[in-house]
Motif scaffolding. Structure first.
Motif, PDB file in Angstrom:
ATOM      1  N   GLY A   1       0.698  -1.473   0.354  1.00  0.00           N
ATOM      2  CA  GLY A   1       0.368  -0.181  -0.402  1.00  0.00           C
ATOM      3  C   GLY A   1       0.801   1.439   0.036  1.00  0.00           C
ATOM      4  N   LYS A   2       0.157   2.273  -0.025  1.00  0.00           N
ATOM      5  CA  LYS A   2       0.672   3.236   0.073  1.00  0.00           C
ATOM      6  C   LYS A   2       0.763   4.309   1.531  1.00  0.00           C
ATOM      7  CE  LYS A   2       0.904   6.935  -3.482  1.00  0.00           C
ATOM      8  NZ  LYS A   2       1.055   7.769  -4.423  1.00  0.00           N
ATOM      9  N   CYS A   3       1.252   4.838   1.680  1.00  0.00           N
ATOM     10  CA  CYS A   3       1.706   5.396   2.930  1.00  0.00           C
ATOM     11  C   CYS A   3       2.080   7.020   3.440  1.00  0.00           C
ATOM     12  CB  CYS A   3       2.108   5.223   4.201  1.00  0.00           C
ATOM     13  SG  CYS A   3       3.336   4.556   3.971  1.00  0.00           S
ATOM     14  N   VAL A   4       1.625   8.058   3.928  1.00  0.00           N
ATOM     15  CA  VAL A   4       1.870   9.032   3.853  1.00  0.00           C
ATOM     16  C   VAL A   4       2.795   9.712   5.547  1.00  0.00           C
ATOM     17  CG1 VAL A   4       1.658  11.552   4.302  1.00  0.00           C
ATOM     18  CG2 VAL A   4       0.407  10.212   2.941  1.00  0.00           C
ATOM     19  N   VAL A   5       4.584   9.616   5.227  1.00  0.00           N
ATOM     20  CA  VAL A   5       4.859  10.397   7.149  1.00  0.00           C
ATOM     21  C   VAL A   5       5.351  11.510   6.652  1.00  0.00           C
ATOM     22  CG1 VAL A   5       7.283  10.492   7.807  1.00  0.00           C
ATOM     23  CG2 VAL A   5       6.593   8.010   5.929  1.00  0.00           C
ATOM     24  N   HIS A   6       4.719  12.602   7.425  1.00  0.00           N
ATOM     25  CA  HIS A   6       4.529  13.408   7.890  1.00  0.00           C
ATOM     26  C   HIS A   6       5.992  13.975   8.742  1.00  0.00           C
ATOM     27  CE1 HIS A   6      -0.233  13.975   6.395  1.00  0.00           C
ATOM     28  NE2 HIS A   6       0.278  12.199   7.098  1.00  0.00           N
ATOM     29  N   SER A   7       5.802  15.770   8.694  1.00  0.00           N
ATOM     30  CA  SER A   7       6.939  16.169   8.866  1.00  0.00           C
ATOM     31  C   SER A   7       6.234  15.943  10.994  1.00  0.00           C
ATOM     32  CB  SER A   7       6.946  17.682   8.976  1.00  0.00           C
ATOM     33  OG  SER A   7       6.382  18.565   8.620  1.00  0.00           O
ATOM     34  N   PHE A   8       6.855  16.217  11.209  1.00  0.00           N
ATOM     35  CA  PHE A   8       6.278  15.943  13.365  1.00  0.00           C
ATOM     36  C   PHE A   8       5.350  17.462  13.081  1.00  0.00           C
ATOM     37  CE2 PHE A   8       6.728  17.623  17.943  1.00  0.00           C
ATOM     38  CZ  PHE A   8       6.388  15.723  18.263  1.00  0.00           C
TER      39      PHE A   8
END
Length: 208
Positions: free
Chosen positions: A99-106
C-alpha cells in the motif's frame, strides 16, 4: 562466456493492480515483511526500474525504522505512528508493496484533524550502524523533561507556556480535558506573590 546482463530501465511510475494505486519515486509505501506476524515495513521509494520488457520491476527504497526496530528500542516519548528515516537502502521486488502511506513532518502530523492507518510521522534520521539520531536533541517538556509524544494528552500553562502531562501534575486525564484555564505550580505561586505585593503596596499607600 557469461551472458551479458540485460539492461534495465527506470520507470516514472508504477501501477500496483493489487492495491489499485500508482507509485512514483518519492512516495512512501508499506512493504510486506517476511514474518507475517510483524507490521508492514515503511519505506521511501527512491527509484523504480524494470527489465527491457517492463517486467520484473524492482523498487529501490530507503527504509524507515520503527522505534522497536532501532538499537535503543521504543521509549516512552515515541509515538505509536513514529518512524525514523534511516541510512539503510535496499532493492525489493515491487510485488512486496502492500500500500501507499504518508510520512508527515512532526509539525504537520500534530496538526492533522484525524490520523489514518496510513499516516506516520518522522522527526529523526537514524544511523542503523551506530544507533545515533539526528538531531540528537529535541525540545523537552513537563516536570519529567520528556520530548513531546503526540499520543499523550498534555495541558499548557498560560503563564510560562510549558506543557505538562496530567499524571505529572497529579491530575486525571478526565479533569485535564475539562480545564478551561491552567497555571502550573511555579506560575501559580508567582501569581500569588504578585497579588500579595499589590495588596501590600495598596495598603502602604492608604497608610501614607
Amino acid at each position: 562466456m557469461a551472458k551479458p546482463r540485460a539492461p534495465r530501465r527506470s520507470l516514472d511510475s508504477l501501477n500496483i493492480k493489487s492495491i489499485n494505486k500508482t507509485i512514483h519515486p518519492g512516495d512512501c509505501v508499506l512493504m510486506r515483511p517476511s514474518d507475517s506476524a510483524k507490521p508492514s515495513y515503511v519505506a521511501k521509494v527512491e527509484k523504480l526500474e524494470s527489465d527491457s520488457r517492463g517486467n520484473n520491476v524492482k523498487v529501490h527504497v530507503r527504509w524507515y525504522y520503527r522505534p522497536e526496530e532501532s538499537i535503543g528500542g521504543r521509549r516512552q516519548f515515541h509515538g505509536s505512528k513514529e518512524v525514523f528515516l534511516s541510512d539503510h537502502y535496499d532493492v525489493q521486488s515491487a510485488d512486496t508493496i502492500e500500500g501507499k502511506c504518508v510520512v508527515h513532518s512532526f509539525k504537520s502530523y500534530t496538526k492533522l484533524d484525524a490520523v489514518g492507518n496510513d499516516d506516520f510521522f518522522c522527526r529523526f534520521e537514524y544511523n542503523s550502524t551506530t544507533g545515533a539520531f539526528n538531531p540528537d536533541r529535541v525540545a523537552v517538556y513537563c516536570k519529567c523533561e520528556m520530548p513531546y509524544n503526540p499520543d499523550d494528552l498534555m495541558v499548557q500553562c498560560e503563564g510560562c507556556n510549558d506543557w505538562f502531562h496530567p499524571p505529572c501534575i497529579e491530575m486525571t486525564i478526565e479533569d485535564a480535558q475539562k480545564l478551561e484555564h491552567f497555571f502550573c505550580e511555579s506560575c501559580s505561586s508567582e501569581n500569588e506573590k504578585k497579588l500579595v505585593n499589590l495588596h501590600n503596596a495598596a495598603r502602604n499607600a492608604e497608610t501614607k
